[in-house]
Design an enzyme around this catalytic site. Sequence first.
Site, PDB file in Angstrom:
ATOM      1  N   HIS A 176      -5.081 -19.324  94.146  1.00  0.00           N
ATOM      2  CA  HIS A 176      -6.502 -19.454  93.808  1.00  0.00           C
ATOM      3  C   HIS A 176      -7.387 -19.147  95.013  1.00  0.00           C
ATOM      4  O   HIS A 176      -8.421 -18.502  94.885  1.00  0.00           O
ATOM      5  CB  HIS A 176      -6.818 -20.856  93.285  1.00  0.00           C
ATOM      6  CG  HIS A 176      -6.285 -21.105  91.913  1.00  0.00           C
ATOM      7  ND1 HIS A 176      -4.942 -21.085  91.613  1.00  0.00           N
ATOM      8  CD2 HIS A 176      -6.913 -21.374  90.752  1.00  0.00           C
ATOM      9  CE1 HIS A 176      -4.774 -21.332  90.324  1.00  0.00           C
ATOM     10  NE2 HIS A 176      -5.951 -21.511  89.776  1.00  0.00           N
ATOM     11  N   TYR A 189     -18.993  -6.778  87.936  1.00  0.00           N
ATOM     12  CA  TYR A 189     -19.125  -5.465  87.300  1.00  0.00           C
ATOM     13  C   TYR A 189     -20.596  -5.113  87.126  1.00  0.00           C
ATOM     14  O   TYR A 189     -21.485  -5.957  87.305  1.00  0.00           O
ATOM     15  CB  TYR A 189     -18.394  -5.444  85.951  1.00  0.00           C
ATOM     16  CG  TYR A 189     -19.112  -6.174  84.828  1.00  0.00           C
ATOM     17  CD1 TYR A 189     -19.122  -7.570  84.780  1.00  0.00           C
ATOM     18  CD2 TYR A 189     -19.773  -5.482  83.824  1.00  0.00           C
ATOM     19  CE1 TYR A 189     -19.775  -8.238  83.751  1.00  0.00           C
ATOM     20  CE2 TYR A 189     -20.422  -6.142  82.788  1.00  0.00           C
ATOM     21  CZ  TYR A 189     -20.417  -7.514  82.760  1.00  0.00           C
ATOM     22  OH  TYR A 189     -21.067  -8.183  81.752  1.00  0.00           O
ATOM     23  N   GLU A 224     -30.030 -16.873  76.928  1.00  0.00           N
ATOM     24  CA  GLU A 224     -29.978 -15.413  76.770  1.00  0.00           C
ATOM     25  C   GLU A 224     -28.958 -15.086  75.697  1.00  0.00           C
ATOM     26  O   GLU A 224     -28.393 -15.986  75.070  1.00  0.00           O
ATOM     27  CB  GLU A 224     -29.624 -14.733  78.106  1.00  0.00           C
ATOM     28  CG  GLU A 224     -28.282 -15.153  78.671  1.00  0.00           C
ATOM     29  CD  GLU A 224     -27.967 -14.528  80.030  1.00  0.00           C
ATOM     30  OE1 GLU A 224     -28.411 -13.413  80.322  1.00  0.00           O
ATOM     31  OE2 GLU A 224     -27.233 -15.184  80.805  1.00  0.00           O
ATOM     32  N   LYS A 250     -22.930 -11.349  88.049  1.00  0.00           N
ATOM     33  CA  LYS A 250     -22.377 -10.568  86.923  1.00  0.00           C
ATOM     34  C   LYS A 250     -20.860 -10.465  87.089  1.00  0.00           C
ATOM     35  O   LYS A 250     -20.325  -9.435  87.497  1.00  0.00           O
ATOM     36  CB  LYS A 250     -23.042  -9.193  86.869  1.00  0.00           C
ATOM     37  CG  LYS A 250     -22.908  -8.509  85.528  1.00  0.00           C
ATOM     38  CD  LYS A 250     -23.910  -7.399  85.382  1.00  0.00           C
ATOM     39  CE  LYS A 250     -23.697  -6.548  84.147  1.00  0.00           C
ATOM     40  NZ  LYS A 250     -23.764  -7.247  82.866  1.00  0.00           N
ATOM     41  N   LEU A 307     -28.508 -14.096  83.567  1.00  0.00           N
ATOM     42  CA  LEU A 307     -28.421 -12.876  84.355  1.00  0.00           C
ATOM     43  C   LEU A 307     -29.818 -12.245  84.427  1.00  0.00           C
ATOM     44  O   LEU A 307     -30.485 -12.122  83.394  1.00  0.00           O
ATOM     45  CB  LEU A 307     -27.450 -11.881  83.706  1.00  0.00           C
ATOM     46  CG  LEU A 307     -27.231 -10.629  84.543  1.00  0.00           C
ATOM     47  CD1 LEU A 307     -26.298 -10.919  85.712  1.00  0.00           C
ATOM     48  CD2 LEU A 307     -26.664  -9.497  83.698  1.00  0.00           C
ATOM     49  N   ARG A 338      -0.396 -14.192  94.004  1.00  0.00           N
ATOM     50  CA  ARG A 338      -1.303 -15.087  93.292  1.00  0.00           C
ATOM     51  C   ARG A 338      -1.491 -16.426  93.994  1.00  0.00           C
ATOM     52  O   ARG A 338      -0.534 -17.130  94.296  1.00  0.00           O
ATOM     53  CB  ARG A 338      -0.803 -15.321  91.860  1.00  0.00           C
ATOM     54  CG  ARG A 338      -1.800 -16.099  91.017  1.00  0.00           C
ATOM     55  CD  ARG A 338      -1.351 -16.225  89.568  1.00  0.00           C
ATOM     56  NE  ARG A 338      -2.337 -16.970  88.802  1.00  0.00           N
ATOM     57  CZ  ARG A 338      -2.384 -18.308  88.753  1.00  0.00           C
ATOM     58  NH1 ARG A 338      -1.499 -19.022  89.418  1.00  0.00           N
ATOM     59  NH2 ARG A 338      -3.325 -18.919  88.047  1.00  0.00           N
TER      60      ARG A 338
HETATM   61  N1  PDD Z   1     -24.650  -6.780  79.718  1.00  0.00           N
HETATM   62  N2  PDD Z   1     -27.361 -11.012  80.044  1.00  0.00           N
HETATM   63  C1  PDD Z   1     -26.029 -10.855  80.064  1.00  0.00           C
HETATM   64  C2  PDD Z   1     -25.160 -12.058  79.964  1.00  0.00           C
HETATM   65  C3  PDD Z   1     -25.485  -9.560  80.182  1.00  0.00           C
HETATM   66  O1  PDD Z   1     -24.146  -9.392  80.205  1.00  0.00           O
HETATM   67  C4  PDD Z   1     -26.355  -8.436  80.251  1.00  0.00           C
HETATM   68  C5  PDD Z   1     -25.810  -7.050  80.417  1.00  0.00           C
HETATM   69  C6  PDD Z   1     -27.739  -8.665  80.213  1.00  0.00           C
HETATM   70  C7  PDD Z   1     -28.733  -7.542  80.307  1.00  0.00           C
HETATM   71  O2  PDD Z   1     -28.733  -6.977  81.597  1.00  0.00           O
HETATM   72  P1  PDD Z   1     -29.114  -5.456  81.861  1.00  0.00           P
HETATM   73  O3  PDD Z   1     -30.487  -5.265  81.315  1.00  0.00           O
HETATM   74  O4  PDD Z   1     -29.063  -5.309  83.324  1.00  0.00           O
HETATM   75  O5  PDD Z   1     -28.097  -4.608  81.127  1.00  0.00           O
HETATM   76  C8  PDD Z   1     -28.205  -9.968  80.123  1.00  0.00           C
HETATM   77  C9  PDD Z   1     -23.993  -5.506  79.893  1.00  0.00           C
HETATM   78  C10 PDD Z   1     -24.743  -4.382  79.259  1.00  0.00           C
HETATM   79  C11 PDD Z   1     -22.553  -5.620  79.430  1.00  0.00           C
HETATM   80  O6  PDD Z   1     -21.953  -6.650  79.732  1.00  0.00           O
HETATM   81  O7  PDD Z   1     -22.026  -4.702  78.808  1.00  0.00           O
END
Ligand code: PDD
Length: 287
Positions: A102, A33, A180, A147, A205, A100
């Site tokens: 895996h 996403y 993070e 992501k 990320l 389904r």
């Molecule tokens: N989240 N780290 C993680 C684990 C994240 O899910 C996100 C973003 C970030 C920041 O990334 P960016 O600056 O590209 O938004 C760091 C989004 C906003 C969410 O899951 O809603």
Amino acid sequence: MARYAYVNGRYVDHREASVHIEDRGYQLADGVYEVVGVRDGKLIDEKPHLDRLDRSLKELRIAPPVSRKTLCFVIRELMRRNRLRDGLVYMQVTRGVARRDHAFPTTPVRPSLVLTTKNTRHLGPDVGPGIAVRSQPDIRWERCDIKTVALLPNVLAKQAARESGAYEAWLVDAKGCVTEGASTNAWIVTGDGELITRQTDSGILAGITRGTLKSIADKLQLKLVERPFSLAEAKQANEAFITSATSFVTPVIRIDDAPVGDGKPGPTARRLREEYVRFAEAGETVT
Ligand code: PDD
């Protein structure tokens, strides 16, 4: 006003938007996403977000469901239909619907593409009162650079933080270092005025806001060091803050039970937030 979602080629009433129960995103979290921030009808950093979406898809060997040009069109059309001024565009791509198993489907399936928008309050240059964060063990997998929609460890960490009265969780690895936040990147400012944020590798990320802030810090001639920092170091820092598409730059004024600095938003976070909003204002108006 009707709120629309985009589901596999159609703009549908958000309340009735649905995917099949055998969508691999629903059953196996086999999807990725993106979240792109929108301010005053302007998309913030659209291109790097779409580049990261392409990268996530590539890492999981999911074919892009539509061309970049089409995706850009759909984003704008959904924003227009939903009259989105401030908020975010959410987009999700999964490997598609299949019986389904895996392993990947052996017959060709069309990846599913879903887009929604969400209104949020207008975020300005003022950082507000700041937030508290709560440390949580980082129990995620070793590909946090992708992501994916597989967010259960992030969900549980965020929930634990909220139940303790904090807004965000700071994830701490086996070495005691902050990787993070549950949905944000983590930063501190040391006593020497150095900006510290963890280097990007498969452990976190690579936030798009983080990347933009690096350029802003450079422009402001702030010293930035990308390295791990421990929870103990963060608690001793002059300032701390988080970044993401939806929080921009938001000061952290408390880590667990310790105030950060004097317990108030600091000058570096304030300055970076102002500059980030200036950057967001310079974008192309969509709605
Ligand atoms: N989240 N780290 C993680 C684990 C994240 O899910 C996100 C973003 C970030 C920041 O990334 P960016 O600056 O590209 O938004 C760091 C989004 C906003 C969410 O899951 O809603």
